[in-house]
Design a protein around this motif. Structure first.
Motif: not given
Length: 305
Positions: A9-10, A51-57
């Motif tokens: 899941v992205l 799970t792949v989390f794609a956010g801004g860090i």
């Protein structure tokens, strides 16, 4: 869109810091990991779903806290965008009608998201929603990724409506309605739907969304949840009775539970059979109850699974 062995899941969206009142001292606030998509990513990973989390860090101490929390849960962070900007803050204001927020969002790393619109076919499902769906520059990226996922994956939208002056005149409602129109799966609370389609009963809105071929899941807190599809009667499941300690993150835990069960059953589809729907709702309800029963936002694996 059904897979015997669905991909990971992205989860695309914000990870930020909630500033929540400390019990016994209303003038003091504690920094707490937050952001609906980030909560969903942690929940999915804790429940054993790839799970792949794609956010801004960003580059501040809050960002290090966020990264540590996601990594400890088991989420893959390789697709995150990184910058030296600060982390967005959400000041929680709990009240009798639920928890409201005041946001500090502009010029933060949180909403500099990676454009993954060319990669959505790699994933069994793509989850979008929350503030990133309505706050620029993230909103444009969310829209592009959602449009790609709508044709190459299973697009899951949780509108998670928030009200604040920082979100513009309509709080992003038009954008969230458009995303729901693209989705294969919509998970929304009754309050979300009342705000997005004022004047319409949430149940009627769900039937209309489902008639377009969507799996539409309505959550009503202590009154349980109901799923609507285009081909079968609605399926309802009671909320799991629990002594409530905390409600922050319960809806995100429900979303994580729903997607986790979809993955486990190999059912990344907008038209599961009624028995599968009931199974998914029951699992998601138990995941949400596990959050309500204690402090924190991470669900535990529901008993009996």
């Amino acid at each position: 869109m059904t897979g015997g062995r669905p991909g990971p899941v992205l989860v695309l969206g914000e990870a930020l810091i909630d500033l929540v009142p400390v019990d016994g001292d209303g003038g003091v606030r504690a920094a707490q990991f937050g952001g609906a998509p980030a909560n969903v990513a942690v929940g999915l990973a804790r429940l054993g779903t790839p799970t792949v989390f794609a956010g801004g860090i960003g580059g501040d101490g809050f960002a290090r806290t966020i990264e540590e929390r996601l990594r400890e849960a088991g989420a893959d962070l390789t697709l995150c965008a990184r910058s030296g900007l600060p982390t967005a803050l959400a000041v929680a204001e709990p009240g009798a009608g639920g928890t409201g927020y005041h946001f500090h969002l502009q010029d933060t790393a949180t909403f500099r998201l990676p454009d993954l619109s060319a990669q959505t076919s790699r994933f069994g499902a793509v989850y979008v929603g929350g503030l990133a769906a309505v706050v620029e520059p993230a909103a444009a990226v969310v829209r592009a990724t959602a449009e790609a996922a709508a044709s190459g994956s299973l697009l899951v939208v949780d509108p998670n409506v928030r009200h604040d002056r920082a979100l513009g005149e309509d709080d992003g409602s038009a954008v969230l309605r458009a995303l729901c129109g693209l989705a294969h799966v919509v998970k929304a609370s009754d309050e979300d739907l009342e705000r997005l389609w004022p004047g319409a009963r949430p149940e009627d809105t769900c039937r209309r969304l489902a008639a377009g071929g969507r799996l539409t899941v309505l959550t009503r807190g202590a009154r349980g949840s109901t799923a609507y599809t285009a081909t079968a009667p609605p399926v309802s499941v009671d909320a799991v009775p629990v002594e409530v300690v905390n409600t922050i993150g319960a809806g995100d835990a429900f979303a994580a539970g729903l997607l986790s069960r979809m993955s486990a059953l190999g059912s990344f589809t907008a038209s599961p059979d009624p028995g599968t729907v009931r199974d998914m709702l029951s699992f998601a309800s138990r995941a949400a109850a596990s959050v309500c029963a204690r402090a924190g936002t991470e669900p535990s694996v529901p008993a009996g699974t």
